[in-house]
Design an enzyme around this catalytic site. Structure first.
Site, PDB file in Angstrom:
ATOM      1  N   ASP A  41      -6.814  22.386  -9.561  1.00 50.26           N
ATOM      2  CA  ASP A  41      -7.055  21.263 -10.469  1.00 50.26           C
ATOM      3  C   ASP A  41      -6.430  21.697 -11.796  1.00 50.26           C
ATOM      4  O   ASP A  41      -6.990  22.511 -12.526  1.00 50.26           O
ATOM      5  CB  ASP A  41      -8.555  20.987 -10.612  1.00 50.26           C
ATOM      6  CG  ASP A  41      -8.836  19.763 -11.484  1.00 50.26           C
ATOM      7  OD1 ASP A  41      -7.972  19.417 -12.321  1.00 50.26           O
ATOM      8  OD2 ASP A  41      -9.922  19.172 -11.339  1.00 50.26           O
TER       9      ASP A  41
ATOM     10  N   TYR B 134     -15.096  21.211 -11.976  1.00 50.65           N
ATOM     11  CA  TYR B 134     -15.530  19.892 -12.435  1.00 50.65           C
ATOM     12  C   TYR B 134     -16.680  19.427 -11.544  1.00 50.65           C
ATOM     13  O   TYR B 134     -16.617  19.538 -10.315  1.00 50.65           O
ATOM     14  CB  TYR B 134     -14.324  18.964 -12.303  1.00 50.65           C
ATOM     15  CG  TYR B 134     -14.470  17.584 -12.849  1.00 50.65           C
ATOM     16  CD1 TYR B 134     -14.728  17.367 -14.195  1.00 50.65           C
ATOM     17  CD2 TYR B 134     -14.289  16.481 -12.019  1.00 50.65           C
ATOM     18  CE1 TYR B 134     -14.818  16.076 -14.694  1.00 50.65           C
ATOM     19  CE2 TYR B 134     -14.376  15.190 -12.515  1.00 50.65           C
ATOM     20  CZ  TYR B 134     -14.650  14.999 -13.854  1.00 50.65           C
ATOM     21  OH  TYR B 134     -14.737  13.731 -14.340  1.00 50.65           O
TER      22      TYR B 134
ATOM     23  N   ARG C  77       0.813  -1.220   0.000  1.00 48.35           N
ATOM     24  CA  ARG C  77       0.000   0.000   0.000  1.00 48.35           C
ATOM     25  C   ARG C  77       0.846   1.269   0.000  1.00 48.35           C
ATOM     26  O   ARG C  77       0.410   2.324  -0.449  1.00 48.35           O
ATOM     27  CB  ARG C  77      -0.965  -0.011   1.189  1.00 48.35           C
ATOM     28  CG  ARG C  77      -2.049   1.019   1.033  1.00 48.35           C
ATOM     29  CD  ARG C  77      -3.070   1.149   2.175  1.00 48.35           C
ATOM     30  NE  ARG C  77      -3.198   0.043   3.055  1.00 48.35           N
ATOM     31  CZ  ARG C  77      -2.709   0.015   4.302  1.00 48.35           C
ATOM     32  NH1 ARG C  77      -2.028   1.039   4.766  1.00 48.35           N
ATOM     33  NH2 ARG C  77      -2.910  -1.038   5.067  1.00 48.35           N
TER      34      ARG C  77
ATOM     35  N   LYS D  20      -6.276  11.546 -17.979  1.00 47.28           N
ATOM     36  CA  LYS D  20      -6.391  12.324 -19.210  1.00 47.28           C
ATOM     37  C   LYS D  20      -5.066  12.280 -19.977  1.00 47.28           C
ATOM     38  O   LYS D  20      -4.693  11.238 -20.474  1.00 47.28           O
ATOM     39  CB  LYS D  20      -6.826  13.754 -18.872  1.00 47.28           C
ATOM     40  CG  LYS D  20      -8.040  13.813 -17.927  1.00 47.28           C
ATOM     41  CD  LYS D  20      -9.341  13.466 -18.616  1.00 47.28           C
ATOM     42  CE  LYS D  20     -10.482  13.185 -17.657  1.00 47.28           C
ATOM     43  NZ  LYS D  20     -10.836  14.252 -16.750  1.00 47.28           N
TER      44      LYS D  20
HETATM   45  C1  LIG Z   1     -11.595  14.112 -15.579  1.00 43.84           C
HETATM   46  C2  LIG Z   1     -11.314  15.201 -14.612  1.00 43.84           C
HETATM   47  C3  LIG Z   1     -11.207  14.922 -13.248  1.00 43.84           C
HETATM   48  C4  LIG Z   1     -11.453  13.563 -12.695  1.00 43.84           C
HETATM   49  O1  LIG Z   1     -10.588  12.582 -13.152  1.00 43.84           O
HETATM   50  P1  LIG Z   1     -11.039  11.032 -13.119  1.00 43.84           P
HETATM   51  O2  LIG Z   1      -9.740  10.339 -13.306  1.00 43.84           O
HETATM   52  O3  LIG Z   1     -12.017  10.859 -14.211  1.00 43.84           O
HETATM   53  O4  LIG Z   1     -11.626  10.779 -11.773  1.00 43.84           O
HETATM   54  C5  LIG Z   1     -10.938  15.979 -12.413  1.00 43.84           C
HETATM   55  N1  LIG Z   1     -10.777  17.233 -12.869  1.00 43.84           N
HETATM   56  C6  LIG Z   1     -10.858  17.526 -14.171  1.00 43.84           C
HETATM   57  C7  LIG Z   1     -10.660  18.928 -14.620  1.00 43.84           C
HETATM   58  C8  LIG Z   1     -11.135  16.527 -15.086  1.00 43.84           C
HETATM   59  O5  LIG Z   1     -11.253  16.834 -16.381  1.00 43.84           O
END
Ligand SMILES: *Cc1c(COP(=O)(O)O)cnc(C)c1O
Length: 394
Positions: free
Chosen positions: A183, A111, A58, A208
């Site tokens: 973010d 988001y 972990r 992403k």
């Molecule tokens: C997709 C996304 C997330 C979340 O990511 P996941 O891996 O799908 O949980 C958070 N913030 C932004 C800006 C995103 O585009």
């Protein structure tokens, strides 16, 4: 960091011979139990669970550590924790900053799952959230209370693409001893230096662009010196961990992020500019276009743009977009983005806003421009827009 230094870092960051044993990539260490040869060795390895000693699965293995260190180097931070999704990374970063009784500020362009976390989980914990207009800048000072503990920025918002003035917000936050979580997913560690611009924790949905191939769920949070220990403790307390297989895929994606992004950027800019002049398009929200909100801030703070942007149509309503999207050849519909493939998604920002009003003459569609040939992509969009205007009367 210059482009060249960045490209070199992308290749070498996080590589340590004691982890790779002389091959290029660290092996995929699948692990739960780690074996100790003696009582003394066990005592030594558990003494500091945050040191990079094999101790228990972990707490990670060289596969996860290599990715953590690579992101830390690119982000210019103190340390990085990995999470099983971007959502998990955003939420843990927030939790590292807050306690019961606190007040927090979240951009209205955030988001959607970030809003849900604040409105549900954080509310239950006794934390109150206030949303602010993403274009607020230094005026955020007027929203600060004695118990304001954290500001969340998401620049640009990944649906409506307002670029936020992070340095101005950070200057206010510093005066009031408030933490900033960014973010930073859209800009990636290459194009948006969030920590240098004043964030305490910079989060990426590595699902992403870092993963880049639509085959993993992964998140990262990188903190500065002030916040890293708290972030790490929060991640440990929550039991957050990432499989070695996913970490290895994340690291593999990261190594080619530079060249992929350049192509996403070029393709997206070409298509965004072309769409801007299309008779059916009311507005293109792409931070590198002068007409997009916060474009001047983008020019000042970002070193590039990526493949995600939105278009707003001149007339019609959301159900009408079926005429456009249903028969697309290359732009498939789906959540997420940042893979090599193009995507299209009708998405109404109105329901997810409370501090700033959203109004548009027609529906918004978010586009992710992939690595396909741009002529093919433009033909696909042109045909879709034609179907829309044939079927929908203003
Ligand atoms: C997709 C996304 C997330 C979340 O990511 P996941 O891996 O799908 O949980 C958070 N913030 C932004 C800006 C995103 O585009």
């Amino acid at each position: 960091m210059s482009d060249k230094q960045r490209d070199t870092k992308l290749v070498t960051a996080g590589r340590r011979k004691e982890w790779t044993h002389g091959i290029v990539n660290p092996p995929v260490y699948r692990a739960s139990t780690c074996l100790f040869d003696s009582y003394a060795e066990m005592r030594e390895r558990v003494k500091d669970p945050s040191a990079r000693h094999l101790f228990y699965g972990r707490k990670g293995t060289p596969t996860q550590w290599a990715l953590e260190d690579a992101i830390t180097e690119l982000e210019n931070g103190e340390g990085t924790m990995l999470f099983p999704s971007g959502v998990a990374a955003v939420n843990a970063a927030i939790l590292a900053c807050v306690k019961t009784g606190d007040h927090i500020l979240i951009t209205d362009s955030a988001y959607d799952p970030t809003r849900s976390f604040a409105n549900g989980f954080l509310k239950k914990m006794g934390i109150t959230t206030e949303y602010y207009d993403p274009t607020i800048g230094a005026n955020i000072e007027s929203l600060i209370k004695d118990n304001t503990a954290m500001i969340l920025v998401e620049s640009p918002g990944s649906l409506t693409f307002e670029v936020q003035d992070l340095p101005a917000i950070s200057a206010v936050a510093k005066r009031h001893n408030i933490l900033i979580v960014s973010d930073s997913t859209w800009g990636t560690p290459l194009y948006f230096p969030a920590l240098e611009l004043g964030a305490d924790i910079s989060v990426h949905a590595c699902t992403k662009y870092i993963g880049g191939h639509s085959d993993i769920m992964l998140g990262s949070a990188t903190a500065n010196h002030r916040m890293f220990k708290r972030l790490r403790q929060t991640a440990y307390s929550l039991g957050q961990t990432v499989s070695a297989d996913d970490a290895a895929l994340g690291l593999r994606g990261l190594r080619t992020l530079g060249v992929r992004l350049k192509q996403h950027e070029e393709n997206a800019l070409l298509i965004a500019k072309w769409l801007q002049d299309h008779p059916l398009i009311h507005e293109v929200r792409h931070p590198a276009l002068e007409t997009s909100p916060g474009h001047d801030i983008w020019s000042r703070d970002f070193t590039g743009s990526t493949g995600l942007f939105s278009i707003i149509l001149k007339y019609g309503d959301y159900p009408d977009t079926a005429h456009l999207v249903d028969e697309m050849k290359y732009f498939k519909m789906g959540f997420s983005w940042g893979g090599y493939e193009s995507l299209i998604l009708p998405s109404d920002p109105e329901s997810a806003r409370s501090a700033s009003k959203w109004s548009s003459p027609g529906p918004l569609l978010r586009l992710h421009i992939g690595l396909e040939d741009t002529d093919d992509l433009m033909k696909d969009l042109e045909a879709g827009l034609q179907r829309y205007s044939d079927a929908v009367k203003p």
